[in-house]
Enzyme design. Structure first.
Site, PDB file in Angstrom:
ATOM      1  N   MET A 170     -31.416  30.448 -29.261  1.00  0.00           N
ATOM      2  CA  MET A 170     -30.424  29.660 -28.550  1.00  0.00           C
ATOM      3  C   MET A 170     -29.985  30.475 -27.337  1.00  0.00           C
ATOM      4  SD  MET A 170     -28.488  26.894 -28.418  1.00  0.00           S
ATOM      5  CE  MET A 170     -28.174  26.861 -26.648  1.00  0.00           C
ATOM      6  N   ILE A 171     -30.307  29.962 -26.135  1.00  0.00           N
ATOM      7  CA  ILE A 171     -29.905  30.645 -24.911  1.00  0.00           C
ATOM      8  C   ILE A 171     -28.502  30.178 -24.549  1.00  0.00           C
ATOM      9  CG2 ILE A 171     -30.430  31.051 -22.487  1.00  0.00           C
ATOM     10  CD1 ILE A 171     -33.357  30.558 -23.102  1.00  0.00           C
ATOM     11  N   GLY A 172     -27.536  31.083 -24.726  1.00  0.00           N
ATOM     12  CA  GLY A 172     -26.148  30.753 -24.441  1.00  0.00           C
ATOM     13  C   GLY A 172     -25.749  31.206 -23.056  1.00  0.00           C
ATOM     14  N   ASP A 216     -25.907  23.285 -27.294  1.00  0.00           N
ATOM     15  CA  ASP A 216     -25.318  24.194 -28.271  1.00  0.00           C
ATOM     16  C   ASP A 216     -24.203  23.517 -29.050  1.00  0.00           C
ATOM     17  OD1 ASP A 216     -23.813  24.069 -25.917  1.00  0.00           O
ATOM     18  OD2 ASP A 216     -23.167  26.158 -26.006  1.00  0.00           O
ATOM     19  N   THR A 222     -18.163  32.035 -24.823  1.00  0.00           N
ATOM     20  CA  THR A 222     -17.717  32.277 -23.456  1.00  0.00           C
ATOM     21  C   THR A 222     -16.800  31.147 -23.014  1.00  0.00           C
ATOM     22  OG1 THR A 222     -19.782  33.435 -22.992  1.00  0.00           O
ATOM     23  CG2 THR A 222     -18.477  32.703 -21.100  1.00  0.00           C
TER      24      THR A 222
END
Length: 243
Positions: A14-16, A92, A115
């Site tokens: 998962m690219i946050g 997400d 974030t």
């Protein structure tokens, strides 16, 4: 005909907004998770990525491209079995809500302390009701330190500061933390007034802190707040097994 459930070894990414979040699955069980900065070189994981399947979801398109050479299975909102998802909803958030509902039941409210601090609410028909987005605790603290001349940059403490602080650092922590908790309490109570049997989940980097502090608040509910750092990966797992 009954669906065959894959029992293989695979990775999820998962690219946050600020980190890459990884999970390793084996025989349909989550074995381990870890987190790396965005600037990690893909070659550092190439030996593993080249051997096992790789599932990817991302909220940062510019970060996605560097992983395409590994031919991941890329998840989009179209792959998520929730109703009423809007086109700009972060995947997400959708995956965390799916993971929450599948694991703990619908309706559910997910508070993700990343974030960006997000709330995502899904009803008992697995239909997105809506949610909210505000700066996360770390982002609020960083912004005050970065955008003002006299205020220091701070990090989240392990315990609550005094509400009525008598020094600048504690005053910043008090303002950010207590106002955020008050806002979350208001959202939770309003949601429970509509769906009294709802699951309330906390996840994300600041999820443990928020879980502990909200649990100490007097939220009138029969079912306790649940902390689960792996909701997004539970959502990814469900999507992979059911595509």
């Amino acid at each position: 005909m009954q669906k065959t459930v894959p029992t293989d070894h695979w990775l999820a990414l998962m690219i946050g907004n600020s980190h890459l979040h990884w999970a390793e699955f084996h025989n349909n069980q989550l074995r381990q998770t870890w987190h790396t900065p965005h600037n990690i070189a893909p070659e550092d994981l190439s030996s593993l990525l080249g051997k096992i399947p790789f599932v990817l979801a991302s909220v940062v398109p510019s970060q996605t491209d560097q992983w395409l050479s590994y031919q991941p299975q890329i998840l989009t909102l179209d792959d998520i079995p929730l109703n009423n998802l809007y086109s700009t909803l972060g995947i997400d958030r959708a995956l965390a809500a799916l993971g929450a509902g599948i694991t703990y039941g619908f309706p559910c409210l997910v508070i993700d302390g990343g974030t960006a601090l997000t709330l995502t609410a899904v009803n008992d028909q697995q239909c997105l009701v809506g949610g909210a987005i505000l700066p996360g605790l770390g982002l609020q603290l960083h912004t005050l330190g970065d955008r003002t001349a006299a205020l220091p940059a701070l990090t989240l403490p392990k315990t609550l500061p005094d509400r009525w602080a008598n020094n600048t650092s504690d005053a910043i922590l008090s303002g950010v933390i207590y106002s955020t908790l008050a806002g979350l309490r208001d959202y939770v109570n309003e949601w429970l007034a509509r769906f009294p049997q709802s699951s309330i989940l906390l996840t994300g980097g600041d999820g443990d802190f928020l879980h502990q502090q909200l649990r100490n608040q007097n939220i009138n509910r029969k079912t306790p707040l649940i902390g689960d750092r792996q909701l997004i990966f539970r959502g990814i797992q469900h999507c992979r097994l059911n595509l």
